[in-house]
Design an enzyme around this catalytic site. Structure first.
Site, PDB file in Angstrom:
ATOM      1  N   GLN A 264      17.829  59.913 103.812  1.00 52.42           N
ATOM      2  CA  GLN A 264      16.690  59.597 104.670  1.00 52.42           C
ATOM      3  C   GLN A 264      16.848  58.235 105.341  1.00 52.42           C
ATOM      4  O   GLN A 264      16.401  58.031 106.471  1.00 52.42           O
ATOM      5  CB  GLN A 264      15.402  59.661 103.869  1.00 52.42           C
ATOM      6  CG  GLN A 264      15.057  61.065 103.400  1.00 52.42           C
ATOM      7  CD  GLN A 264      15.042  62.084 104.533  1.00 52.42           C
ATOM      8  OE1 GLN A 264      14.241  62.010 105.454  1.00 52.42           O
ATOM      9  NE2 GLN A 264      15.952  63.047 104.484  1.00 52.42           N
ATOM     10  N   HIS A 267      18.311  58.134 108.917  1.00 51.76           N
ATOM     11  CA  HIS A 267      17.545  58.455 110.120  1.00 51.76           C
ATOM     12  C   HIS A 267      17.357  57.250 111.031  1.00 51.76           C
ATOM     13  O   HIS A 267      17.445  57.365 112.256  1.00 51.76           O
ATOM     14  CB  HIS A 267      16.160  58.990 109.739  1.00 51.76           C
ATOM     15  CG  HIS A 267      16.109  60.461 109.512  1.00 51.76           C
ATOM     16  ND1 HIS A 267      16.164  61.385 110.523  1.00 51.76           N
ATOM     17  CD2 HIS A 267      15.996  61.180 108.370  1.00 51.76           C
ATOM     18  CE1 HIS A 267      16.096  62.607 110.027  1.00 51.76           C
ATOM     19  NE2 HIS A 267      15.979  62.508 108.725  1.00 51.76           N
ATOM     20  N   GLU A 333       5.815  60.954 102.714  1.00 55.09           N
ATOM     21  CA  GLU A 333       6.147  62.078 103.586  1.00 55.09           C
ATOM     22  C   GLU A 333       6.950  63.115 102.799  1.00 55.09           C
ATOM     23  O   GLU A 333       6.626  64.305 102.793  1.00 55.09           O
ATOM     24  CB  GLU A 333       6.959  61.562 104.777  1.00 55.09           C
ATOM     25  CG  GLU A 333       7.424  62.663 105.722  1.00 55.09           C
ATOM     26  CD  GLU A 333       8.413  62.154 106.762  1.00 55.09           C
ATOM     27  OE1 GLU A 333       8.617  62.872 107.766  1.00 55.09           O
ATOM     28  OE2 GLU A 333       8.989  61.069 106.571  1.00 55.09           O
ATOM     29  N   HIS A 334       8.027  62.667 102.154  1.00 51.33           N
ATOM     30  CA  HIS A 334       8.843  63.530 101.292  1.00 51.33           C
ATOM     31  C   HIS A 334       8.806  62.950  99.881  1.00 51.33           C
ATOM     32  O   HIS A 334       9.074  61.764  99.702  1.00 51.33           O
ATOM     33  CB  HIS A 334      10.306  63.552 101.732  1.00 51.33           C
ATOM     34  CG  HIS A 334      10.525  63.857 103.183  1.00 51.33           C
ATOM     35  ND1 HIS A 334      10.702  62.863 104.134  1.00 51.33           N
ATOM     36  CD2 HIS A 334      10.603  65.040 103.851  1.00 51.33           C
ATOM     37  CE1 HIS A 334      10.894  63.425 105.323  1.00 51.33           C
ATOM     38  NE2 HIS A 334      10.828  64.744 105.177  1.00 51.33           N
ATOM     39  N   ASP A 367      14.800  69.598 105.538  1.00 50.82           N
ATOM     40  CA  ASP A 367      15.019  69.186 106.925  1.00 50.82           C
ATOM     41  C   ASP A 367      15.548  70.331 107.776  1.00 50.82           C
ATOM     42  O   ASP A 367      15.333  70.351 108.994  1.00 50.82           O
ATOM     43  CB  ASP A 367      16.013  68.019 106.979  1.00 50.82           C
ATOM     44  CG  ASP A 367      15.392  66.702 106.567  1.00 50.82           C
ATOM     45  OD1 ASP A 367      14.159  66.587 106.591  1.00 50.82           O
ATOM     46  OD2 ASP A 367      16.154  65.781 106.220  1.00 50.82           O
ATOM     47  N   HIS A 426     -35.878  72.679 120.794  1.00 47.04           N
ATOM     48  CA  HIS A 426     -35.042  73.527 119.949  1.00 47.04           C
ATOM     49  C   HIS A 426     -35.893  74.618 119.303  1.00 47.04           C
ATOM     50  O   HIS A 426     -35.512  75.797 119.266  1.00 47.04           O
ATOM     51  CB  HIS A 426     -34.373  72.688 118.850  1.00 47.04           C
ATOM     52  CG  HIS A 426     -33.156  71.934 119.294  1.00 47.04           C
ATOM     53  ND1 HIS A 426     -33.185  71.012 120.304  1.00 47.04           N
ATOM     54  CD2 HIS A 426     -31.864  71.977 118.846  1.00 47.04           C
ATOM     55  CE1 HIS A 426     -31.974  70.508 120.473  1.00 47.04           C
ATOM     56  NE2 HIS A 426     -31.146  71.072 119.593  1.00 47.04           N
TER      57      HIS A 426
END
Length: 438
Positions: A264, A267, A333-334, A367, A426
């Site tokens: 990761q 990235h 996230e992961h 992924d 109403h």
């Protein structure tokens, strides 16, 4: 390489704010909007002319075609390496299989009383724009992760935008084009960055019709542009740099843990890689394995920047109970679970974008071809948001159908409610249907 934070002395007593104690990337979207706003406004005002100018400025190429011709999409698919084609095909099939399960029932009918029915229809968004990054890595996998759930949801019109690449003559990366062709998406634009978001949100005459929703990951400039157009169109999320957290004990395999942290970090220099463990021996093993593996990897400089950054590190906890508190606060996230009885431990996680159970389920599987989504909430947003899935492209619409007797049965309730809220008109909207109810 990875800084160690010792939280063992905080295991007793009141639970501290672990979210503030665990490393996380700085990602100031608000500051980026000042830079991005003129780009978005310029594209909205000047259309294709502005897009081409920004392509020259940011991508160092002026595309011959802002919309990729059909024959070039077909050529990219025809030129695919057979092994890559097989990988794409398998990933598409698995993601579609999971997406179809995500869809579930699209209509629910409830008879709340005789003659009184409420039906919920799940209606797809009519038109979506899907952004596919092309900076440090050409994420052809993101085409699959965005297009497949949109298709399964029933979205009728899909446009894909990805940055023009100088080395490919101003076209998006060939792998991105090939996957679009495999998926039957023929509306593909060689437009990247904030200008792509502006094009999709505002539309460009004689080029691109405006969309109703924009999804897909991108850098901080793409995220800032999505913030600026949110409301004009729907967006999936404001995605920040990718992140991985690993909860591990002494049973974890150091080489596997190190490899997953590195995967990761590859990235982006701002990517986060965090190990949470109660095992000092594992920390030593992972540190050594990281040094060995980074030395032999292609993107060593990028990975080293990410692992040395303040957003990455190792957290030493007293036990797995404290470890679970830490990862639930972090809301990664992961999240990978490398522990004894990993399924039982994973079942106690309440905050994560996606959970990867055991040493044979690395994030890189997700992924590409696990069948799950890889468009996931970052920056702690997993505590309140989901990853991109079929339901992201659906809207729940209630259809209400009462007959005269059913309305009469609750008419007085409506009148009383309206009177209590000082909204007499109403109440009158019901009263007028039945005459005076005094």
């Amino acid at each position: 390489m990875l800084t160690v934070t010792d939280l063992t002395d905080r295991a007793a007593g009141p639970r501290p704010d672990y979210r503030s104690l665990v490393p996380r990337a700085e990602f100031d979207v608000e500051a980026a909007t000042a830079t991005v706003r003129p780009i978005v406004d310029s594209v909205a005002e000047r259309g294709a002319e502005a897009i081409l100018e920004y392509a020259e400025k940011f991508d160092q190429v002026r595309p011959d075609h802002l919309r990729v011709p059909a024959e070039l999409l077909a050529a990219a698919e025809a030129d695919l390496d057979p092994e890559l084609r097989a990988a794409f095909t398998e990933a598409i099939a698995r993601r579609r299989l999971v997406a179809q399960a995500e869809l579930g029932e699209t209509e629910h009918r409830v008879d709340v009383a005789s003659g009184a029915r409420v039906t919920q229809h799940m209606m797809p968004v009519s038109r979506v724009g899907l952004y596919v990054p092309g900076g440090l890595a050409p994420l052809s996998s993101s085409v699959i992760m965005n297009v497949v759930p949109a298709q399964v949801a029933g979205v009728g019109s899909i446009a894909v935008a990805s940055p023009p690449q100088k080395e490919f003559g101003g076209l998006p990366h060939p792998a991105v084009l090939a996957v679009c062709q495999l998926l039957g998406v023929d509306e593909v634009y060689a437009v990247g960055g904030a200008q792509a978001v502006a094009m999709l949100a505002h539309g460009v005459p004689e080029l691109c019709e405006r969309v109703d929703m924009i999804t897909g990951p991108g850098n901080i400039w793409v995220t800032a542009a999505k913030r600026l157009v949110r409301g004009l169109v729907g967006i999936d999320s404001e995605a920040g740099p990718t992140e991985i957290a690993i909860l591990a004990d002494e049973t974890a395999i150091a080489e596997h843990v190190a490899a997953d942290l590195i995967s990761q970090a590859e990235h982006d220099p701002m990517a986060s890689a965090v190990l949470v463990t109660d095992s000092p021996a594992l920390i030593d093993g992972v540190q050594q394995a990281v040094v060995r593996q980074v030395a032999s990897t292609r993107h060593a400089e990028r990975i080293t920047s990410a692992l040395n950054g303040p957003q990455s590190g190792i957290v030493l906890v007293a036990d797995l109970e404290q470890g679970l508190d830490v990862v639930n606060a972090y809301a990664a996230e992961h999240l990978e679970i490398h522990t004894a009885d990993a399924e039982r431990v994973a079942a106690r996680v309440i905050n994560a974008g996606a959970i990867f159970v055991g040493t044979w389920t690395p994030v890189s599987l997700g992924d590409y071809c696990a069948g799950s989504t890889h468009v996931l909430p970052t920056a702690g947003c997993a505590c309140h948001s989901s990853g991109l899935n079929v339901k992201s492209f659906l809207r729940a619409v209630h259809v209400i159908n009462y007959d005269r007797e059913a309305l009469a049965a609750v008419a007085r309730h409506v009148e009383v409610f309206a009177d209590a809220e000082d909204l007499p008109a109403h109440g009158n909207a019901v009263t007028v249907r039945f005459g005076s109810r005094s």
